[in-house]
Structure formats: structure tokens, C-alpha cells
Design a protein around this motif. Structure first.
Motif, PDB file in Angstrom:
ATOM      1  N   VAL A  72      16.075  -9.280  -6.923  1.00 57.97           N
ATOM      2  CA  VAL A  72      14.709 -10.274  -6.158  1.00 57.97           C
ATOM      3  C   VAL A  72      14.204  -9.380  -5.241  1.00 57.97           C
ATOM      4  O   VAL A  72      14.810  -8.631  -4.365  1.00 57.97           O
ATOM      5  N   LEU A  73      12.900  -9.620  -5.275  1.00 51.73           N
ATOM      6  CA  LEU A  73      11.987  -8.821  -4.551  1.00 51.73           C
ATOM      7  C   LEU A  73      11.313  -9.593  -3.365  1.00 51.73           C
ATOM      8  O   LEU A  73      10.855 -10.632  -3.309  1.00 51.73           O
ATOM      9  N   GLU A  74      11.468  -8.993  -2.081  1.00 58.41           N
ATOM     10  CA  GLU A  74      10.894  -9.500  -1.106  1.00 58.41           C
ATOM     11  C   GLU A  74       9.519  -9.073  -0.787  1.00 58.41           C
ATOM     12  O   GLU A  74       9.132  -8.107  -0.868  1.00 58.41           O
ATOM     13  N   PRO A  75       8.417  -9.647   0.120  1.00 56.92           N
ATOM     14  CA  PRO A  75       7.290  -9.497   0.689  1.00 56.92           C
ATOM     15  C   PRO A  75       7.417  -7.924   1.158  1.00 56.92           C
ATOM     16  O   PRO A  75       8.220  -7.510   1.940  1.00 56.92           O
ATOM     17  N   ARG A  76       6.420  -7.210   0.807  1.00 55.00           N
ATOM     18  CA  ARG A  76       6.333  -5.879   1.565  1.00 55.00           C
ATOM     19  C   ARG A  76       7.171  -4.759   0.513  1.00 55.00           C
ATOM     20  O   ARG A  76       7.072  -3.646   0.720  1.00 55.00           O
ATOM     21  N   ALA A  77       7.973  -5.429  -0.140  1.00 50.34           N
ATOM     22  CA  ALA A  77       9.011  -4.360  -1.084  1.00 50.34           C
ATOM     23  C   ALA A  77       7.897  -3.718  -2.049  1.00 50.34           C
ATOM     24  O   ALA A  77       6.901  -4.190  -2.346  1.00 50.34           O
ATOM     25  N   THR A  78       8.378  -2.412  -2.690  1.00 43.48           N
ATOM     26  CA  THR A  78       7.713  -1.855  -3.889  1.00 43.48           C
ATOM     27  C   THR A  78       8.534  -1.545  -5.012  1.00 43.48           C
ATOM     28  O   THR A  78       9.536  -1.582  -4.684  1.00 43.48           O
ATOM     29  N   ILE A  79       7.810  -1.494  -6.186  1.00 44.84           N
ATOM     30  CA  ILE A  79       8.492  -1.312  -6.977  1.00 44.84           C
ATOM     31  C   ILE A  79       7.378  -0.319  -8.244  1.00 44.84           C
ATOM     32  O   ILE A  79       6.430  -1.037  -8.492  1.00 44.84           O
ATOM     33  N   ASP A  80       7.772   0.683  -8.406  1.00 50.43           N
ATOM     34  CA  ASP A  80       6.865   1.615  -9.208  1.00 50.43           C
ATOM     35  C   ASP A  80       5.832   1.765  -8.593  1.00 50.43           C
ATOM     36  O   ASP A  80       4.583   1.905  -9.292  1.00 50.43           O
ATOM     37  N   GLY A  81       5.417   1.550  -7.250  1.00 48.72           N
ATOM     38  CA  GLY A  81       4.270   1.641  -6.696  1.00 48.72           C
ATOM     39  C   GLY A  81       3.497   0.249  -6.417  1.00 48.72           C
ATOM     40  O   GLY A  81       2.624   0.069  -5.424  1.00 48.72           O
TER      41      GLY A  81
END
Length: 574
Positions: A264-273
Motif C-alpha cells: 500500500v503506497l502513501e502520498p509522496r512515496a515513489t515506485i519506479d519513478g
């Protein structure tokens, strides 16, 4: 049984002109590499010219080369049957036109004519296409089985005529059927110059003895037919099934095995850019984020499956199908996806961001839209659906929540998780999509366990149209409860007409037909429905308004009761 991740075949062939001055037979095979091997399969074709024509060899070569080239240019979304038949119809039209433009236009038996037989092997199925009197056999467990019928008309024991051929008529009839494969199956495609002069025992013995060298086996069959007095061209083509793909093996399975599910991704997190801006939607099945593409700076939608479903392979395959479909549809009214420009480290999809609202929310904000506004929305949805149907796809879950309306009023279809793609079904076991859609909008045939058709999507669009005009459903909640044909025959359509809305009576008849429980009684084409929704059908123009019993049954029976009560009172008074 040898099952691998790929289809494996071996092909052998041999052809000889025999005692004829030239060879009018033509044969060929194409074994593509991945990804075409999984998407389209292996194709083998054989054509036999007719002796009465001096240009028949040209027809044979054109038919085989044209089929092998054009079949692999057809859409990956099409079924093998549709792809091959479309190509053969085009080849037949070209050959027929060549004859009509030549010196042989008044004698078609001397024109550009040939027989044709083809075998397309895709996944674990062999698809057979046959026109004429060549033959396709299958050898399995030492038993030789003829899989095609000879298209010959016999006048007597000694005399016969070819009943079907490519290029002989403007209309083409094609024999088609499919058979399931087993590793070790051996197929023989042979012209009449071969099979008419060989015994079944000799064919079986030769194929078993020379199983390791199929070219030698084909040469031996032709040689024996010549020795037995064959007076025609001779061609034998052999195809052995060495290995079959495991169930479900393919592009989607490869991605599922290579890529983990993201957390689960949170705001400001990055994934593959990609930088996550915020969560847009979260459910037990997926997470949807608004993100920024680092290369273009544009806002995009990043969708990932829930980690709770990491072992639910059918759901994950449907998740990947959405992106696969979106890449193959280029339409203003269908959600657009972005092909990955860099290697992904997790399983997710990236699509365009549509600033706006779902049609479900739009209907809440606009409880009584005028008829013209409804028409405009329906016409845009229909344009998107047509893009699916042209590629032999069904959406199967068309509902207001799966339609977006952006700030400019442009309507787009989203969420293809329930879509059925004919080309994918050829490569795997069909998914159980009968209950994937939403009950209120799913066509009645799905509740009978039947497969869908374009008419099923038309039903869903009809329900959406009805709901925008009335705020209700044409059968209430009864469709999902009607799981037998008898129960569906008892469904009663509720007229969309009422005193508070200015809707022409003929529009109600259009909707009644679009949402008919029997698919055979619905519109066959989206264009018909959209046209009738805007242009009154002449047969409906002079129809009267529905009777009071249909519009207001309670008021009708109250009026009847009042009349009966007055009559009884009058009789008692007398």
C-alpha cells in the motif's frame, strides 16, 4: 504428457509433380517466435490446383502465401476462426475477381481456382479450415482419423465434380471445426493424388516407422502413391505435436511469476519513478492512486491489486487483461493506457487521469437530465463499445460506475476486468465471466449460465439509458432473481413514461427492445439502438400511448372498483 510453457511442433513435407507437366500444388507452414507463437499459433496450409485450369498453380500459390502472411497480420484480439475466415474470404474475392477480369471469365473451371486446407495450432487446440477435396488426417494411438469431408459431387462411380473451391464463386463456404490436442498427435495434409492411392494401413505404418524424420515419411508416402499409379500432382505435409503449453501459460502468467504485488503506497512515496499524490480509491480488490509521471510531469492513474489477493490467480489475470486490452483499443471514448517506458519492479498498471466524475455520480447530480443530454452520453458510450466489438471483445460490466464524464463532457469507458476477448480464450480456458458483471446491469442470459454477445452489452447500455431517464431500473431487482428461462419470460417491463417527464412514447418502445430479456429480440447492432433513440421508427410514430393499466395499474384497478361499486349501489337502490 509433455507440457511446457510453449507450443512445440515439427513439420515435414514433400511435393512432386508426378506424371503431370507441372506441379499445381502449393504448400507452406509458418512457425513464428514469441510473442506471436502464443498470440496466433502455428499455421500450415495446402492448396491443390484443378487440372482444367492453366492458371490454377497461380491460385494455389496465392492462396497459401496470402493465408500465411495475412493471418498473422490480423488482430490478436480476434479468435482463430474469425481471423482465418476473414483472410480466406478476402483471398476468395481476389481470385474470383482475377478470373472475371481474365479471358476465362465465361468458364470459371479454367480460371484462378484451387482447393484449400489449413491447420492452425494455437495453445492446446487445432483449428481446421477446409474447402475442396484435399484431406486432413490425425494419427493418434495408431488410429488414423479423417478430419475433413471431401467436397465432391459424384455423378457416377467413375465421374465426379469438385463442389467447392477457392475462387470459383463470389460467396465462399468454409468447413471449420476444432479438435483438442495431445502431445504426440500427428497430422497429415494430403492432396487427392496421394490419399486415393494409399491404403490406411500403409499410411499408419509409414507415419509410425518414420516418426523421427517427417520429411522422409512424406517422401515415402508420395513415392508409394506414384508406384501405385497416381496420375496427379502429389503433396503430403506432416505436423507433429511435440509439446503443449501448460494451462494458462502465456504473457499474463509470465508477468505474474516475474512481478511481486506492491505494498500500500502513501502520498509522496515513489515506485519506479512515479510519485504518489494521493489515494483515489481503495477496496478489498485494488488500490487506485493519483501519481505524477517523472518523464512527462503529467498526472496519471496507477492501479495495483490488493496484497490480499496475491494468490488469486484468476483475479490477477483479469487485472492484467485490462492493460492488455487498453493497449489495443485506440478510441476517444475508451480509457487510454501508457506502455511501460522503463522496467517495472511490481505489478501495477498506468492509465490516463480523467478529471471528472463517474456517470453514477453524474446521475446523482443530474436527477432529471433532458432527453438530448442523455442521447449525447449514450452515443459516446456506444462509440466506445463499438471499439470493443470490432475487436471481438465484450465489456460485460458496463455500468454507471465504469463510465467517466470529464469536465468537458467527454465520456470514457473504464475498468475492463470482466471483458471477454476471443483471441485470449483461444489460448486458455475461458474465465467464468457469467457473474463478473454487476447484477443490476448484467444481461439476463448471464444468470442462465450462458455466454454473452454484443447484444448483452447493448442490454447494459439500454439499462443505463433507462436509468438516466427515469432514475429506476426497467425490471427492478427481478432480473438477478430470474435464473430460469421461464422466470425471465415472466419479467414485466416497466414503462419509462410518466407524467413528470416529457418523453416521447416511441422512445419507450426503443428502450423496451434494447432491454428485452430474450437477446434474440434485442437490437443486433449498437448503431441501430443509437439511431432509433434519436430518430423515431416509422412503425412507432402512430402508436398510441400505453394504456392506463400499464402506466398506473393501481389507479386503473381503483377506477374499476369505483365503477363496480357505483353499479352495485345503483342496483341495490332499484
Amino acid at each position: 504428457m509433455k507440457m511446457t510453457n510453449h507450443l512445440g511442433v515439427t513439420v515435414g513435407r514433400y511435393s512432386d509433380k508426378g506424371c503431370k507437366p507441372g506441379n499445381q500444388d502449393f504448400h507452406g507452414a509458418y512457425l513464428p517466435r514469441e510473442p506471436q507463437l502464443t498470440a496466433k499459433g502455428v499455421a500450415v496450409a495446402l492448396a491443390d490446383g484443378i487440372s482444367s485450369s492453366e492458371v490454377s498453380h497461380i491460385a494455389s500459390q496465392a492462396a497459401v502465401t496470402g493465408f500465411l502472411e495475412d493471418y498473422f497480420c490480423t488482430s490478436e484480439t480476434w479468435s482463430v476462426k474469425k481471423s482465418a475466415q476473414r483472410v480466406l474470404v478476402a483471398i476468395n474475392s481476389w481470385l474470383y475477381a482475377q478470373t472475371r477480369q481474365s479471358q476465362y471469365r465465361y468458364d470459371r473451371d479454367k480460371g484462378y481456382v484451387c482447393t484449400f486446407s489449413a491447420l492452425v495450432i494455437k495453445s492446446t487446440t487445432a483449428h481446421l479450415f477446409h474447402i475442396g477435396d484435399a484431406r486432413i488426417y490425425r494419427l493418434r494411438d495408431a488410429r488414423l482419423e479423417q478430419l475433413t469431408n471431401d467436397h465432391r459431387f459424384w455423378v457416377s462411380r467413375e465421374k465426379s465434380y469438385l463442389a467447392r473451391a477457392l475462387g470459383i464463386n463470389p460467396h465462399l463456404e468454409i468447413d471449420y471445426h476444432s479438435v483438442q490436442l495431445e502431445p504426440g498427435d500427428l497430422f497429415l495434409l494430403a492432396t487427392d493424388g496421394v490419399y486415393e492411392f494409399l491404403s490406411e494401413a500403409f499410411i499408419v505404418d509409414t507415419l509410425q516407422r518414420d516418426d523421427g524424420d517427417l520429411d522422409q515419411a512424406a517422401r515415402r508416402l508420395v513415392s508409394e502413391a506414384l508406384q501405385q499409379g497416381s496420375d496427379d500432382n502429389l503433396t503430403a505435409q506432416l505436423v507433429r505435436i511435440d509439446s503443449l503449453p501448460a494451462s494458462g501459460a502465456g504473457e499474463f502468467q509470465q508477468q505474474l511469476s516475474d512481478l511481486p504485488l506492491p505494498p500500500v503506497l502513501e502520498p509522496r512515496a515513489t515506485i519506479d519513478g512515479y510519485r504518489i499524490v494521493r489515494h483515489l480509491h481503495a477496496s478489498s480488490r485494488s488500490h487506485v492512486y493519483l501519481a505524477i509521471d517523472p518523464e512527462s510531469g503529467a498526472e496519471v492513474i496507477l492501479k495495483a491489486p490488493s496484497v490480499d489477493l496475491q494468490h488469486d490467480v484468476p483475479h490477477l489475470e483479469r487485472f492484467l487483461t485490462e492493460e492488455w486490452i487498453a493497449r489495443r483499443i485506440d478510441n476517444l471514448h475508451v480509457l487510454r493506457t501508457f506502455p511501460p517506458s522503463r522496467r517495472r519492479t511490481a505489478l501495477y498498471t498506468v492509465t490516463e487521469y480523467i478529471p471528472g466524475q463517474t456517470l453514477a455520480q453524474w446521475m446523482i447530480d443530474h436527477p432529471q437530465p433532458n432527453l438530448e443530454t442523455v442521447r449525447g452520453i449514450v452515443e459516446q458510450i456506444a462509440k466506445g463499445l463499438r471499439a470493443f466489438h470490432r475487436l471481438e471483445m465484450l465489456h460485460q460490466d458496463l455500468r454507471p460506475a465504469n463510465v467517466m464524464v470529464d469536465h468537458s463532457g467527454t465520456v470514457k469507458i473504464i475498468d475492463f476486468g470482466s471483458a471477454r476477448v476471443a483471441g485470449i480464450e483461444d489460448s486458455s480456458q475461458p474465465a467464468d465471466t457469467a457473474r463478473l458483471g454487476t447484477a443490476q446491469y448484467a444481461a439476463p442470459e448471464y444468470f442462465l449460465g450462458e455466454g454473452g454477445s454484443p447484444r448483452s452489452d447493448i442490454y447494459s447500455l439500454g439499462v443505463i439509458t433507462y436509468q438516466m431517464l427515469s432514475g429506476q431500473l426497467p425490471y427492478g431487482a427481478q432480473v438477478a432473481r430470474s435464473q430460469t428461462r421461464a422466470a425471465q419470460n415472466r419479467l414485466v417491463y416497466r414503462s419509462v413514461l410518466h407524467d413528470k417527464r416529457d418523453i416521447p412514447a416511441w422512445v419507450d418502445d426503443v428502450l423496451r427492445r434494447a432491454v428485452h430479456p430474450n437477446p434474440a429480440k434485442r437490437y443486433a447492432e449498437l448503431s441501430e439502438f443509437v439511431y432509433d433513440l434519436r430518430h423515431p421508427n416509422q412503425s412507432l410514430l402512430h402508436r398510441s400511448r400505453p394504456p392506463l393499466i400499464e402506466r398506473k395499474p393501481v389507479a386503473f384497478w381503483q377506477a374499476i372498483s369505483a365503477v363496480l361499486a357505483a353499479t352495485v349501489a345503483y342496483l341495490l337502490a332499484r
